[in-house]
Design an enzyme around this catalytic site. Structure first.
Site, PDB file in Angstrom:
ATOM      1  CE  LYS A  52      -3.744  -2.522   2.163  1.00  0.00           C
ATOM      2  NZ  LYS A  52      -4.380  -2.985   3.403  1.00  0.00           N
ATOM      3  CD  GLN A  96      -3.476  -4.968   6.438  1.00  0.00           C
ATOM      4  OE1 GLN A  96      -3.554  -3.908   5.808  1.00  0.00           O
ATOM      5  NE2 GLN A  96      -3.953  -6.104   5.963  1.00  0.00           N
ATOM      6  CG  ASP A 119      -9.771  -0.898   5.136  1.00  0.00           C
ATOM      7  OD1 ASP A 119      -9.454  -1.309   4.012  1.00  0.00           O
ATOM      8  OD2 ASP A 119      -9.078  -1.032   6.153  1.00  0.00           O
TER       9      ASP A 119
HETATM   10  N1  GUN Z   1      -6.817  -7.564   6.188  1.00  0.00           N
HETATM   11  C1  GUN Z   1      -7.153  -8.301   5.112  1.00  0.00           C
HETATM   12  N2  GUN Z   1      -7.758  -7.530   4.189  1.00  0.00           N
HETATM   13  C2  GUN Z   1      -7.805  -6.280   4.706  1.00  0.00           C
HETATM   14  C3  GUN Z   1      -8.303  -5.052   4.204  1.00  0.00           C
HETATM   15  O1  GUN Z   1      -8.860  -4.929   3.126  1.00  0.00           O
HETATM   16  N3  GUN Z   1      -8.140  -3.982   5.037  1.00  0.00           N
HETATM   17  C4  GUN Z   1      -7.567  -4.077   6.254  1.00  0.00           C
HETATM   18  N4  GUN Z   1      -7.493  -2.985   7.006  1.00  0.00           N
HETATM   19  N5  GUN Z   1      -7.093  -5.204   6.735  1.00  0.00           N
HETATM   20  C5  GUN Z   1      -7.213  -6.302   5.958  1.00  0.00           C
END
Ligand code: GUN
Length: 286
Positions: A52, A96, A119
């Site tokens: 990211k 995350q 998200d």
């Molecule tokens: N863990 C697995 N997929 C995601 C996601 O799309 N966002 C976040 N914050 N954590 C994750």
């Protein structure tokens, strides 16, 4: 069979995002700034956050990663979220997942200011999405919709079977496909005669997290198959010690369907671009 190439489509979307960021800057507007909170040292989570960060750099966003030891308390983490909520320099925040067991993911998700919840996990954004109102869409379903739209895949009147009912993929995916005029079936671990449901699908979204779950015998001739799975499977022959496997038995399913996403290079890069689109949108909404 044709490939829904997430690598290629995400590349062209990132070029468009970069151009928009340059225009924002020329207009004296804010450079989009994404913050990510990473707790502990889970291998997959560290890989995702690093990716990211790299994506942000590529399109000209600012990014900040806040890393905390897994011993951080829930209260301390909530305070960090509140600090970012109150920081006008930061437009989007992701925490995350998964978080350590002693921290409530629900409390953390609900503490993020929903205007910065890129998200799309906050209940406010979930509600807005289900009503078809402007909201931040969860990145994976958002990316999949963008991929289908790019290839002009007809959805209206089609039968879409979503396999999996997670908050992150299955549930929002079903809502978005309904908005795209599909007839939607959501299958999950308690579904009886699951193969009969899947065999009726014109569009299959496999989000179960079981490597090579979807076999050719479960797929109608000419169906469109979207593989959300990305599981690390131990492999001593690979220098990394693992290989990435999707939820679809690609070698056998691909010859039966009309379109299919590969793993890697299908849904994964589209998810990453979904997050960038949401962060850009957070700035444009200001
Ligand atoms: N863990 C697995 N997929 C995601 C996601 O799309 N966002 C976040 N914050 N954590 C994750």
């Amino acid at each position: 069979m044709e490939v829904l190439n997430g690598n290629q489509v995400s590349k062209s979307l990132k070029i468009a995002i970069k151009a928009e960021v340059e225009q924002l800057k020329k207009d004296g507007k804010k450079t989009p700034h994404l913050a990510a909170i990473l707790v502990g040292n889970d291998g997959a989570s560290m890989t995702y956050v690093a990716a990211k960060e790299k994506d942000c750099k590529e399109v000209g966003f600012d990014s900040t990663v806040l890393r905390f030891d897994s011993s951080i308390t829930e209260e301390e983490l909530l305070n960090e979220v509140i600090k970012i909520n109150n920081n006008p320099a930061i437009d989007g925040l992701i925490v995350q997942l998964p978080l350590p067991k002693h921290i409530s993911e629900k409390r953390v998700t609900e503490t993020i200011d929903y205007h910065k919840d890129v998200d799309g996990f906050h209940p406010m954004n979930v509600g807005l999405m289900f009503k078809g109102l402007p909201s931040f869409l969860p990145a994976t379903p958002f990316g999949i919709v963008k991929l289908l739209e790019h290839y002009g895949i007809e959805t209206s009147g089609k039968h879409c079977v979503v396999i999996g009912r997670s908050d992150i993929v299955g549930k929002p995916m079903s809502a978005l496909m309904l908005q795209k005029n599909c007839t939607v079936t959501v299958c999950h671990s308690k579904t009886k005669n699951i193969e009969e449901h899947i065999l009726m699908a014109d569009i299959i979204i496999a989000a179960v997290g079981i490597p090579e779950y979807l076999k050719a015998s479960m797929v109608k001739e000419g169906a469109i198959v979207v593989d959300v799975g990305i599981t690390r499977v131990d492999d001593s022959n690979n220098p990394k010690g693992y290989v990435l496997k999707g939820d679809v038995d690609y070698a056998n399913v691909s010859s039966k369907c009309s379109w299919i996403t590969p793993v890697p290079g299908g849904v994964g890069p589209m998810t990453r671009v979904g997050l960038l689109l949401n962060t850009l949108e957070a700035v444009k909404r200001k």
